[in-house]
Motif scaffolding. Structure first.
Motif, PDB file in Angstrom:
ATOM      1  N   HIS A 300     -30.302  66.410  54.067  1.00  0.00           N
ATOM      2  CA  HIS A 300     -30.862  65.060  54.099  1.00  0.00           C
ATOM      3  C   HIS A 300     -30.018  64.173  53.195  1.00  0.00           C
ATOM      4  O   HIS A 300     -29.681  64.556  52.064  1.00  0.00           O
ATOM      5  N   LEU A 301     -29.684  62.989  53.685  1.00  0.00           N
ATOM      6  CA  LEU A 301     -28.823  62.089  52.920  1.00  0.00           C
ATOM      7  C   LEU A 301     -29.331  60.660  52.994  1.00  0.00           C
ATOM      8  O   LEU A 301     -30.063  60.285  53.909  1.00  0.00           O
ATOM      9  N   VAL A 302     -28.911  59.893  51.994  1.00  0.00           N
ATOM     10  CA  VAL A 302     -29.138  58.453  51.974  1.00  0.00           C
ATOM     11  C   VAL A 302     -27.775  57.771  52.034  1.00  0.00           C
ATOM     12  O   VAL A 302     -26.870  58.116  51.259  1.00  0.00           O
ATOM     13  N   ASN A 303     -27.633  56.844  52.963  1.00  0.00           N
ATOM     14  CA  ASN A 303     -26.417  56.042  53.055  1.00  0.00           C
ATOM     15  C   ASN A 303     -26.653  54.700  52.374  1.00  0.00           C
ATOM     16  O   ASN A 303     -27.610  53.997  52.711  1.00  0.00           O
ATOM     17  N   VAL A 304     -25.796  54.362  51.451  1.00  0.00           N
ATOM     18  CA  VAL A 304     -25.886  53.097  50.730  1.00  0.00           C
ATOM     19  C   VAL A 304     -24.688  52.243  51.140  1.00  0.00           C
ATOM     20  O   VAL A 304     -23.545  52.528  50.772  1.00  0.00           O
ATOM     21  N   HIS A 305     -24.951  51.207  51.918  1.00  0.00           N
ATOM     22  CA  HIS A 305     -23.898  50.303  52.384  1.00  0.00           C
ATOM     23  C   HIS A 305     -23.753  49.179  51.368  1.00  0.00           C
ATOM     24  O   HIS A 305     -24.711  48.456  51.100  1.00  0.00           O
ATOM     25  N   PHE A 306     -22.552  49.019  50.803  1.00  0.00           N
ATOM     26  CA  PHE A 306     -22.366  47.970  49.807  1.00  0.00           C
ATOM     27  C   PHE A 306     -20.977  47.355  49.908  1.00  0.00           C
ATOM     28  O   PHE A 306     -20.058  47.916  50.500  1.00  0.00           O
ATOM     29  N   ARG A 307     -20.854  46.195  49.318  1.00  0.00           N
ATOM     30  CA  ARG A 307     -19.583  45.487  49.209  1.00  0.00           C
ATOM     31  C   ARG A 307     -19.284  45.218  47.742  1.00  0.00           C
ATOM     32  O   ARG A 307     -20.188  45.072  46.932  1.00  0.00           O
ATOM     33  N   THR A 360     -40.029  66.458  48.018  1.00  0.00           N
ATOM     34  CA  THR A 360     -40.189  66.087  46.611  1.00  0.00           C
ATOM     35  C   THR A 360     -39.626  64.697  46.362  1.00  0.00           C
ATOM     36  O   THR A 360     -40.229  63.883  45.643  1.00  0.00           O
ATOM     37  N   GLN A 361     -38.478  64.419  46.948  1.00  0.00           N
ATOM     38  CA  GLN A 361     -37.907  63.084  46.855  1.00  0.00           C
ATOM     39  C   GLN A 361     -38.198  62.298  48.124  1.00  0.00           C
ATOM     40  O   GLN A 361     -38.328  62.865  49.211  1.00  0.00           O
ATOM     41  N   SER A 362     -38.278  60.996  47.971  1.00  0.00           N
ATOM     42  CA  SER A 362     -38.520  60.097  49.092  1.00  0.00           C
ATOM     43  C   SER A 362     -37.444  59.019  49.082  1.00  0.00           C
ATOM     44  O   SER A 362     -37.151  58.430  48.028  1.00  0.00           O
ATOM     45  N   ALA A 363     -36.867  58.771  50.247  1.00  0.00           N
ATOM     46  CA  ALA A 363     -35.839  57.733  50.331  1.00  0.00           C
ATOM     47  C   ALA A 363     -36.403  56.378  49.943  1.00  0.00           C
ATOM     48  O   ALA A 363     -35.745  55.586  49.257  1.00  0.00           O
ATOM     49  N   GLU A 364     -37.648  56.105  50.332  1.00  0.00           N
ATOM     50  CA  GLU A 364     -38.255  54.810  50.039  1.00  0.00           C
ATOM     51  C   GLU A 364     -38.553  54.657  48.551  1.00  0.00           C
ATOM     52  O   GLU A 364     -38.334  53.593  47.954  1.00  0.00           O
ATOM     53  N   GLU A 365     -39.057  55.708  47.921  1.00  0.00           N
ATOM     54  CA  GLU A 365     -39.483  55.607  46.525  1.00  0.00           C
ATOM     55  C   GLU A 365     -38.348  55.829  45.541  1.00  0.00           C
ATOM     56  O   GLU A 365     -38.331  55.228  44.461  1.00  0.00           O
ATOM     57  N   ASP A 366     -37.432  56.723  45.873  1.00  0.00           N
ATOM     58  CA  ASP A 366     -36.417  57.136  44.899  1.00  0.00           C
ATOM     59  C   ASP A 366     -35.071  56.448  45.085  1.00  0.00           C
ATOM     60  O   ASP A 366     -34.179  56.608  44.247  1.00  0.00           O
ATOM     61  N   PHE A 367     -34.908  55.717  46.178  1.00  0.00           N
ATOM     62  CA  PHE A 367     -33.631  55.057  46.443  1.00  0.00           C
ATOM     63  C   PHE A 367     -33.866  53.605  46.797  1.00  0.00           C
ATOM     64  O   PHE A 367     -33.433  53.107  47.845  1.00  0.00           O
ATOM     65  N   GLY A 368     -34.551  52.922  45.883  1.00  0.00           N
ATOM     66  CA  GLY A 368     -34.733  51.486  46.024  1.00  0.00           C
ATOM     67  C   GLY A 368     -33.430  50.754  45.765  1.00  0.00           C
ATOM     68  O   GLY A 368     -32.406  51.341  45.378  1.00  0.00           O
ATOM     69  N   MET A 369     -33.460  49.460  45.933  1.00  0.00           N
ATOM     70  CA  MET A 369     -32.233  48.670  45.853  1.00  0.00           C
ATOM     71  C   MET A 369     -31.584  48.768  44.480  1.00  0.00           C
ATOM     72  O   MET A 369     -30.369  48.953  44.358  1.00  0.00           O
ATOM     73  N   GLU A 370     -32.385  48.692  43.426  1.00  0.00           N
ATOM     74  CA  GLU A 370     -31.815  48.758  42.075  1.00  0.00           C
ATOM     75  C   GLU A 370     -31.187  50.111  41.811  1.00  0.00           C
ATOM     76  O   GLU A 370     -30.089  50.210  41.231  1.00  0.00           O
ATOM     77  N   ALA A 371     -31.874  51.179  42.226  1.00  0.00           N
ATOM     78  CA  ALA A 371     -31.328  52.514  42.022  1.00  0.00           C
ATOM     79  C   ALA A 371     -30.015  52.695  42.780  1.00  0.00           C
ATOM     80  O   ALA A 371     -29.062  53.308  42.273  1.00  0.00           O
ATOM     81  N   VAL A 400     -25.457  45.604  47.488  1.00  0.00           N
ATOM     82  CA  VAL A 400     -25.984  46.586  48.427  1.00  0.00           C
ATOM     83  C   VAL A 400     -26.581  45.852  49.619  1.00  0.00           C
ATOM     84  O   VAL A 400     -27.510  45.063  49.485  1.00  0.00           O
ATOM     85  N   ARG A 401     -26.053  46.121  50.795  1.00  0.00           N
ATOM     86  CA  ARG A 401     -26.479  45.433  52.007  1.00  0.00           C
ATOM     87  C   ARG A 401     -27.619  46.151  52.718  1.00  0.00           C
ATOM     88  O   ARG A 401     -28.488  45.510  53.308  1.00  0.00           O
ATOM     89  N   SER A 402     -27.603  47.463  52.709  1.00  0.00           N
ATOM     90  CA  SER A 402     -28.658  48.210  53.388  1.00  0.00           C
ATOM     91  C   SER A 402     -28.658  49.646  52.895  1.00  0.00           C
ATOM     92  O   SER A 402     -27.643  50.149  52.387  1.00  0.00           O
TER      93      SER A 402
END
Length: 822
Positions: A300-307, A360-371, A400-402
């Motif tokens: 399971h992964l989280v993609n952080v799109h940023f410029r 245990t981890q949640s993309a919504e809770e643990d990977f907010g915009m600030e994080a 961070v765009r998305s």
């Protein structure tokens, strides 16, 4: 339970942390934000819809239709695969309707970005798309490497791999004109006329959509964005699909009022065939009842799109101007991630891929915009948010765009053809790969290339029940028989590539099993306690990448040396970028068994006991074999009697097969010979090509005899070809003087095959002779070989009519076999 947690934490103290990941390809990138502008631009094309076949389902502001007339093909999904299929069907003269859930304002989150050789060969004939991609991509110096570092800028470089050190795969520079005859000379022995490319899916889709709309017989009205398929029923005669507006507020959970009922009302579409190209989480596949085989959850992964303009500039300047790379594998105490550098020009564009561990981890809770801002800055080499920052190291312009969560899978659909032979799975709807190696989008586009011409033949022959008509069922079933083995092989290769990805973190003391064990051990704890234990364990694992790795000590020195050696040795020790044999060497159909008798053929490619089935046979690129892709060879195009530039334009042998060989997609305006251009453009449809090879050691009498017999073969093929199928004759002459003799034979002698496509090419450098051994070949519309004649060393000048007639019979039999006319 406490002992289990303690054991896991102790293991992490020695080695832990999730493995890095590479390039995600699952999601489809939005192009519909440009749709309103295109609707205005293409209004004239749309206005001609009344003169076209089929229906109009694109719901413009003034469109109040609830149902529509039947259409030959309904495509569900408007990503690269669906758009490529739409374009190819239009070029073959087949009307289609494409529906796509996304509408204006959809995300531009980058996904796939690596375009391999075979896909670029297909794009070569999609209205010049190959040239656009080549010129628009970042320069090669920005993406030729993978870097393994403690941070993207500065930090300690653990290893690097230059994937173009030997010149393989091409990799042309972007931002310039650099393609031409000089480059073709430099790459004359290359396996492909194209180069691989680094071009994001979010940039590719608008280019494909522009071309699909322009090629479509109904223009913009052949496309319905903001529309989803909510049901499909197949019968012996076609498919009935139920679609509705996908943009209603109710779709987001709001209550439905009368206005919303009207906006979201369902309507019915009728089609002869349906193609599910709606991605890895295909709802259409589920509705068709097609199952998947393989591993549904690998990671399971989280993609952080940023410029970040500052980061982009720093990477261009880092390491003496050699700091740019396609992938950065980053290991430090704050983050372990893979960062895809889509572009380090201008504002820069990046996607950081970070593993996470549900439930245990949640993309919504643990990977907010600030994080996610903090993770991006930590990977870049600046201070994470809230840590010691200064103007020089914080990369405080990270935008961070998305953020998207996704699950890596390795699965292949049980069937690629479903619904009584009326429905087809294409792209990620048919196969879900680990993205290591970038096979997802490429395999999907090649699925569309295989399927399009078969659908075109089936549509053209509908209602023709004569003995000479192709069997649509037999023909269309071959899509499953040919493409599923390719998907199986690419799944296994992608899984193998992913295991290569894990070798580096394992060498650094970060085995993925430790993180998985910790997640399992904490699963029974209360959620707050489980999360605290997991985060503590992961932090302890990442600490392996701190002073222990970087300072002068036995463990750190040994780990750094191991990674450096793995990168320098190559040979499967780290992740590769290019796979020319898998890209270009897969074999379809009867040729698979023929090729398997050779010592050079390979089939299994990894785990053969995974339950996926049989993989396609592979042969070295450039091998002429029945079922394989036609070998590439540079030729000179002979432009005909009305043009004084004899043999002036360089083309690939693959260009002989395509309608666009002279339409400006290759070579620009100087390739417009009016006599040939008009002929190649005049008749849309499916084109099979007979390539006739002349020898320079033959007497002119032998050439004349072989051309006369070629005419006979062409006539036999024309007589056997069903509606919608055309035959092209391509003569390959060894010298320009022999080409002029061929020209005189056909034009001055009045023997040119009437109503058929015809082209003469010159093999000045002997490239085709080397590739084909002087043999003739009969080639399918998708570039795969259906028949091979006798090679030069297997025939003599006194071969009589009996031998050539036998060859004609074989070619006609090959045509009938490929069209399902058993």
């Amino acid at each position: 339970m406490s002992r289990a947690i303690s054991r896991a934490l102790r293991a992490l103290a020695a080695a832990a942390s999730p493995p890095p990941r590479v390039l995600a390809t699952q999601d489809v990138v939005a192009v519909a934000s440009r749709l309103r502008r295109r609707r205005r631009c293409h209004r004239t094309v749309a206005g001609s819809a009344s003169r076209s076949r089929g229906l109009s389902t694109a719901r413009d502001d003034d469109d109040d239709e609830t149902s529509a007339a039947p259409v030959p093909v309904l495509i569900v999904g408007g990503g690269p695969v669906g758009l490529t299929l739409s374009y190819l069907l239009s070029r073959a003269g087949v009307d289609s309707t494409l529906i796509e859930r996304r509408a204006d304002g959809a995300t531009t989150h980058p996904q796939a970005h690596f375009v391999n050789n075979r896909t670029m060969e297909i794009f070569r004939h999609v209205s010049g798309l190959e040239r656009v991609v080549t010129r628009s991509q970042p320069p090669l110096k920005h993406w030729r490497k993978f870097l393994y570092k403690t941070q993207m800028v500065g930090g300690v470089e653990l290893g690097r791999v230059d994937h173009f050190a030997g010149g393989g795969g091409g990799g042309r520079e972007g931002e310039g004109e650099g393609e031409g005859e000089e480059e073709e000379e430099e790459n004359r022995d290359a396996a492909s006329p194209t180069s691989v490319a680094h071009f994001g899916q979010h940039r590719l889709e608008p280019e494909l959509l522009d071309r699909a709309i322009a090629a479509h017989p109904r223009g913009i009205r052949g496309f319905a964005h903001g529309t989803e398929c909510v049901g499909a029923t197949c019968d012996d005669d076609g498919v009935t699909a139920t679609v509705r507006d996908a943009t209603s507020p109710r779709m987001a959970g709001a209550k439905k009022n009368d206005d919303e009922k009207n906006a979201q009302r369902e309507r019915t579409l009728r089609a002869s065939y349906l193609v599910a190209a709606d991605g890895a989480s295909s709802r259409t596949r589920e509705r068709l009842g097609v199952g998947l085989r393989g591993t549904p959850e690998m990671q399971h992964l989280v993609n952080v799109h940023f410029r970040s303009r500052k980061l982009a500039r720093a990477l261009r300047e880092d390491d003496g101007g050699d700091g740019a790379a396609m992938l950065y594998f980053v290991f430090n105490p704050s983050v372990v991630a893979v960062v895809v550098a889509h572009d380090v020009r201008g504002d820069g564009e990046f996607v950081a891929q970070v593993p996470y561990f549900p439930p245990t981890q949640s993309a919504e809770e643990d990977f907010g915009m600030e994080a996610c801002v903090g993770l991006a800055r930590a990977a870049a080499g600046g201070a994470a948010a809230g840590e010691n920052e200064n103007e020089n190291d914080s990369f405080d312009d990270v935008d961070v765009r998305s953020v998207r969560a996704w699950t890596m899978s390795a699965e292949v659909a049980d069937e690629f053809v479903a619904g009584r032979g009326r429905a087809f799975l294409c792209g990620d709807a048919a196969h879900r790969f680990p993205p290591a190696g970038g096979f997802g989008m490429n395999t999907g586009i090649q699925d569309a290339h295989n399927l399009a011409w078969k659908l075109a033949v089936a549509v053209a022959s509908a209602g023709d029940g004569g003995s000479g008509a192709p069997s649509a069922r037999n023909l269309l079933r071959s899509y499953h028989a040919e493409r599923r083995p390719v998907a199986v092989g690419n799944t296994r290769l992608s899984v193998s590539n992913f295991r290569q990805v894990l070798k580096i973190p394992t060498a650094l003391g970060l085995p993925p099993d430790a993180a998985a064990a910790l997640t399992e051990a904490t699963a029974a704890l209360p959620s707050f306690a489980a999360k605290a234990a997991l985060n503590a364990g992961l932090a302890l694992g990442r600490a392996q990448c701190g002073d222990l790795l970087l300072t002068d000590n036995a463990i750190g020195n040994a780990r750094r040396a191991t990674v450096k050696r793995m990168c320098e040795e190559g040979g499967g020790k780290t992740l590769r970028l290019q796979f020319p044999t898998e890209d270009l060497g897969f074999v379809y159909g009867p040729g698979s068994e023929h090729a398997a008798t050779g010592d050079w053929a390979r089939r299994d490619r990894g785990q053969s006991d995974d339950g996926l089935g049989t993989a396609a046979t592979l042969v070295p690129p450039g091998t002429l074999v029945v079922g394989g892709r036609l070998p590439h060879a540079w030729l000179s195009l002979h432009l005909g009697p009305n043009d004084d530039r004899k043999s002036a334009k360089h083309i690939s042998s693959l260009d002989l097969l395509e309608l666009s060989v002279l339409d400006g997609a290759i070579g620009g305006d100087d390739a417009h010979a009016a006599w040939a251009t008009q002929e190649l453009r005049s008749t849309p449809g499916v084109v099979f090509t007979l390539i006739k090879t002349l020898r320079d050691d033959e007497e002119p009498r032998s050439h004349s005899m072989r051309l006369t017999l070629a005419n006979d073969t062409i006539q036999r093929l024309r007589d056997a070809a069903p509606a919608g199928v055309s035959i092209r004759l391509a003569i390959v002459a060894p010298t320009a003087s022999i080409a002029r003799g061929v020209e005189r034979y056909y034009y001055e002698g009045g023997k040119r095959p009437s109503d058929d496509r015809f082209v003469i090419a010159v093999d000045e450098k002997g490239a085709w002779t080397r590739a084909a051994g002087g043999a003739d070949a009969f080639v399918r519309p998708d570039g795969h070989v259906a028949w091979i004649g006798a090679r030069a060393d297997e025939r003599s000048d006194d071969d009589g009519d009996e031998g050539v007639d036998a060859g004609s019979v074989e070619v006609v039999a090959a045509l009938r076999r490929e069209l399902g006319m058993y």
